[in-house]
Design a protein around this motif. Sequence first.
Motif, mmCIF file in Angstrom:
data_model
loop_
_atom_site.group_PDB
_atom_site.id
_atom_site.type_symbol
_atom_site.label_atom_id
_atom_site.label_comp_id
_atom_site.label_asym_id
_atom_site.label_seq_id
_atom_site.Cartn_x
_atom_site.Cartn_y
_atom_site.Cartn_z
ATOM 1 N N TRP A 1 -9.721 6.103 5.078
ATOM 2 C CA TRP A 1 -8.802 6.060 6.215
ATOM 3 C C TRP A 1 -8.841 4.712 6.929
ATOM 4 O O TRP A 1 -7.874 4.324 7.590
ATOM 5 N N VAL A 2 -9.931 3.980 6.794
ATOM 6 C CA VAL A 2 -10.064 2.685 7.457
ATOM 7 C C VAL A 2 -9.055 1.682 6.904
ATOM 8 O O VAL A 2 -8.579 0.812 7.626
ATOM 9 N N ALA A 3 -8.717 1.819 5.635
ATOM 10 C CA ALA A 3 -7.761 0.883 5.027
ATOM 11 C C ALA A 3 -6.454 0.858 5.807
ATOM 12 O O ALA A 3 -5.908 -0.210 6.083
ATOM 13 N N ALA A 4 -5.967 2.026 6.187
ATOM 14 C CA ALA A 4 -4.719 2.085 6.951
ATOM 15 C C ALA A 4 -4.901 1.473 8.335
ATOM 16 O O ALA A 4 -4.010 0.795 8.838
ATOM 17 N N LYS A 5 -6.057 1.675 8.926
ATOM 18 C CA LYS A 5 -6.315 1.125 10.263
ATOM 19 C C LYS A 5 -6.264 -0.399 10.255
ATOM 20 O O LYS A 5 -5.850 -1.021 11.222
ATOM 21 N N PHE A 6 -6.687 -1.000 9.149
ATOM 22 C CA PHE A 6 -6.659 -2.457 9.021
ATOM 23 C C PHE A 6 -5.421 -2.937 8.267
ATOM 24 O O PHE A 6 -5.367 -4.066 7.799
ATOM 25 N N VAL A 7 -4.432 -2.074 8.115
ATOM 26 C CA VAL A 7 -3.154 -2.372 7.467
ATOM 27 C C VAL A 7 -3.372 -2.900 6.043
ATOM 28 O O VAL A 7 -2.788 -3.899 5.630
ATOM 29 N N ASP B 1 -3.548 -1.926 1.788
ATOM 30 C CA ASP B 1 -2.937 -1.044 0.804
ATOM 31 C C ASP B 1 -4.000 -0.001 0.429
ATOM 32 O O ASP B 1 -4.991 -0.326 -0.223
ATOM 33 N N VAL B 2 -3.804 1.259 0.831
ATOM 34 C CA VAL B 2 -4.834 2.293 0.661
ATOM 35 C C VAL B 2 -5.215 2.509 -0.800
ATOM 36 O O VAL B 2 -6.404 2.469 -1.143
ATOM 37 N N PRO B 3 -4.252 2.745 -1.720
ATOM 38 C CA PRO B 3 -4.668 2.915 -3.118
ATOM 39 C C PRO B 3 -5.425 1.701 -3.664
ATOM 40 O O PRO B 3 -6.432 1.840 -4.354
ATOM 41 N N LYS B 4 -4.949 0.515 -3.352
ATOM 42 C CA LYS B 4 -5.616 -0.709 -3.830
ATOM 43 C C LYS B 4 -7.035 -0.803 -3.253
ATOM 44 O O LYS B 4 -7.977 -1.156 -3.956
#
Length: 102
Positions: free
Chosen positions: A68-74, A76-79
Amino acid sequence: WLTGRFDGMGYERPEFDADQGANAVKEAGGTIEMHHGSHTEKVVYINLVENKTLEPNENDQRFIVDGWVAAKFVLDVPKFLIAAAATVEMLGGPKNAKIIVP
């Protein structure tokens, strides 16, 4: 990244150093946990529950990836998750993963 070991993964090197990364995590309300002892992780946890993380346990080690942190830091979640999995594999970590969902 510092040693160039991850250069062949197909991802660009981060444009920040470890201290800058740690500061970004702290500014976002996170904490930095220091690893103790040798790496003996048995499982990878991929956590998708927003604003939650698992406490490290040096007596029962596991890789913890807060997806979920990936989205917080903008990011690419899958990547981000693929890079995390590749990193664990490259470091000789466990091949078992558990996904934690809301």
